[in-house]
Design an enzyme around this catalytic site. Structure first.
Site, short mmCIF file in Angstrom:
data_model
loop_
_atom_site.label_atom_id
_atom_site.label_comp_id
_atom_site.label_asym_id
_atom_site.label_seq_id
_atom_site.Cartn_x
_atom_site.Cartn_y
_atom_site.Cartn_z
N LEU A 58 0.93 -1.22 -0.16
CA LEU A 58 0.07 -0.15 0.00
C LEU A 58 0.78 1.27 0.10
O LEU A 58 0.15 2.37 -0.05
CB LEU A 58 -0.64 0.06 1.20
CG LEU A 58 -1.81 -1.05 1.24
CD1 LEU A 58 -2.56 -0.97 2.72
CD2 LEU A 58 -3.06 -0.92 0.04
N ALA A 61 5.98 1.55 3.34
CA ALA A 61 7.24 1.57 3.54
C ALA A 61 7.78 2.92 2.72
O ALA A 61 8.74 3.31 3.09
CB ALA A 61 7.98 0.15 2.82
N SER A 62 7.19 3.18 1.69
CA SER A 62 7.53 4.42 0.69
C SER A 62 7.24 5.61 1.83
O SER A 62 8.02 6.46 1.93
CB SER A 62 6.57 4.36 -0.56
OG SER A 62 7.00 5.68 -0.96
N CYS A 83 19.33 -1.30 3.65
CA CYS A 83 17.98 -1.90 3.61
C CYS A 83 17.96 -2.18 2.11
O CYS A 83 17.86 -1.24 1.37
CB CYS A 83 16.82 -1.49 4.23
SG CYS A 83 15.36 -1.95 3.84
N SER A 84 17.71 -3.27 1.51
CA SER A 84 17.24 -3.69 0.27
C SER A 84 16.18 -2.66 -0.44
O SER A 84 15.91 -2.53 -1.59
CB SER A 84 17.36 -5.37 0.06
OG SER A 84 16.02 -5.80 0.53
N THR A 89 14.37 -0.67 -4.17
CA THR A 89 12.76 -0.27 -4.56
C THR A 89 12.62 1.35 -4.38
O THR A 89 12.37 1.96 -5.64
CB THR A 89 11.75 -1.04 -3.76
OG1 THR A 89 11.94 -2.41 -4.10
CG2 THR A 89 10.32 -0.53 -4.25
N1 COA Z 1 13.60 -5.47 -0.93
C1 COA Z 1 13.56 -4.43 -2.03
N2 COA Z 1 12.02 -4.33 -2.57
C2 COA Z 1 11.09 -5.07 -1.95
C3 COA Z 1 11.29 -6.07 -0.95
C4 COA Z 1 12.67 -6.42 -0.28
N3 COA Z 1 12.94 -7.07 0.34
N4 COA Z 1 10.00 -6.51 -0.30
C5 COA Z 1 9.14 -5.83 -1.36
N5 COA Z 1 9.80 -5.01 -2.00
C6 COA Z 1 9.07 -4.14 -2.93
C7 COA Z 1 8.17 -4.93 -3.87
O1 COA Z 1 8.88 -4.90 -5.32
C8 COA Z 1 6.96 -4.09 -4.04
O2 COA Z 1 6.70 -3.54 -5.28
P1 COA Z 1 5.26 -3.78 -6.02
O3 COA Z 1 4.56 -2.27 -5.43
O4 COA Z 1 5.68 -3.45 -7.41
O5 COA Z 1 4.63 -5.05 -5.68
C9 COA Z 1 7.35 -2.87 -3.14
O6 COA Z 1 8.43 -2.99 -2.37
C10 COA Z 1 6.10 -2.21 -2.50
O7 COA Z 1 6.51 -1.01 -1.95
P2 COA Z 1 5.67 -0.27 -0.66
O8 COA Z 1 4.10 -0.83 -0.49
O9 COA Z 1 6.25 0.84 -0.27
O10 COA Z 1 6.11 -1.36 0.65
P3 COA Z 1 5.42 -2.24 1.60
O11 COA Z 1 4.68 -1.12 2.56
O12 COA Z 1 4.67 -3.31 1.00
O13 COA Z 1 6.77 -2.83 2.57
C11 COA Z 1 8.61 -4.06 2.75
C12 COA Z 1 7.95 -3.22 1.78
C13 COA Z 1 9.92 -4.70 2.35
C14 COA Z 1 9.06 -3.43 4.10
C15 COA Z 1 7.90 -5.41 3.37
O14 COA Z 1 7.53 -6.04 2.33
C16 COA Z 1 8.43 -6.07 4.76
O15 COA Z 1 8.38 -5.52 5.85
N6 COA Z 1 9.13 -7.07 4.29
C17 COA Z 1 9.84 -7.81 5.29
C18 COA Z 1 11.05 -7.30 5.63
C19 COA Z 1 11.87 -7.00 4.89
O16 COA Z 1 12.31 -7.82 3.76
N7 COA Z 1 12.56 -5.61 4.72
C20 COA Z 1 13.43 -5.08 3.66
C21 COA Z 1 14.57 -5.54 3.93
S1 COA Z 1 15.51 -4.49 5.28
#
Ligand code: COA
Length: 110
Positions: A58, A61-62, A83-84, A89
């Protein structure tokens, strides 16, 4: 409540700076971005971002990332995207923030 679009849902979400724990987080603390300060406090190394699975995709994270980058820019800090999510992203999708990133050339000196 009816489902709203991701943008509307996250714009309504307040992000709080938790200076003590070095986090930007939602008021319920369930979604957060964590960082470490390096280089005498001038560099913000974003080490982890987490959003609960029920709220992913949603833009939350952004939203957390914008709060952290705004903070870094306002305080003249440069950012290391460990953080990846940030490196793979958030920054590629928001390239204007590249100007706040820590220079690769200087990274080895930390
Ligand atoms: N690394 C890079 N990008 C990632 C990712 C990761 N580990 N996990 C998800 N994304 C990207 C996806 O490609 C997604 O793209 P889409 O919108 O085209 O599907 C995008 O993040 C979603 O963005 P956003 O909605 O802003 O993020 P989110 O609120 O869904 O949260 C994370 C993203 C990564 C924080 C969440 O999936 C999470 O908590 N994951 C587990 C912990 C983790 O892996 N953290 C990142 C490494 S520290």
């Amino acid at each position: 409540m009816a489902t709203v679009s991701g943008v509307a849902a996250t714009e309504a979400t307040k992000i709080v700076w938790n200076e003590r724990d070095k986090r930007f987080e939602t008021e319920d603390k369930k979604a957060y971005l964590e960082y470490e300060l390096r280089n005498g406090g001038k560099v913000m190394d974003i080490t982890h971002t987490f959003v609960p699975s029920s709220k992913r995709g949603l833009g939350l994270a952004s939203h957390l990332s914008v709060a952290a980058f705004n903070h870094a820019q306002s305080n003249k800090l440069s950012v290391i995207p460990t953080c990846s999510y940030i490196s793979d992203t958030f920054v590629p999708r928001n390239p204007a923030w590249k100007s706040v990133l820590f220079s690769e050339d200087l990274k080895s000196s930390i």
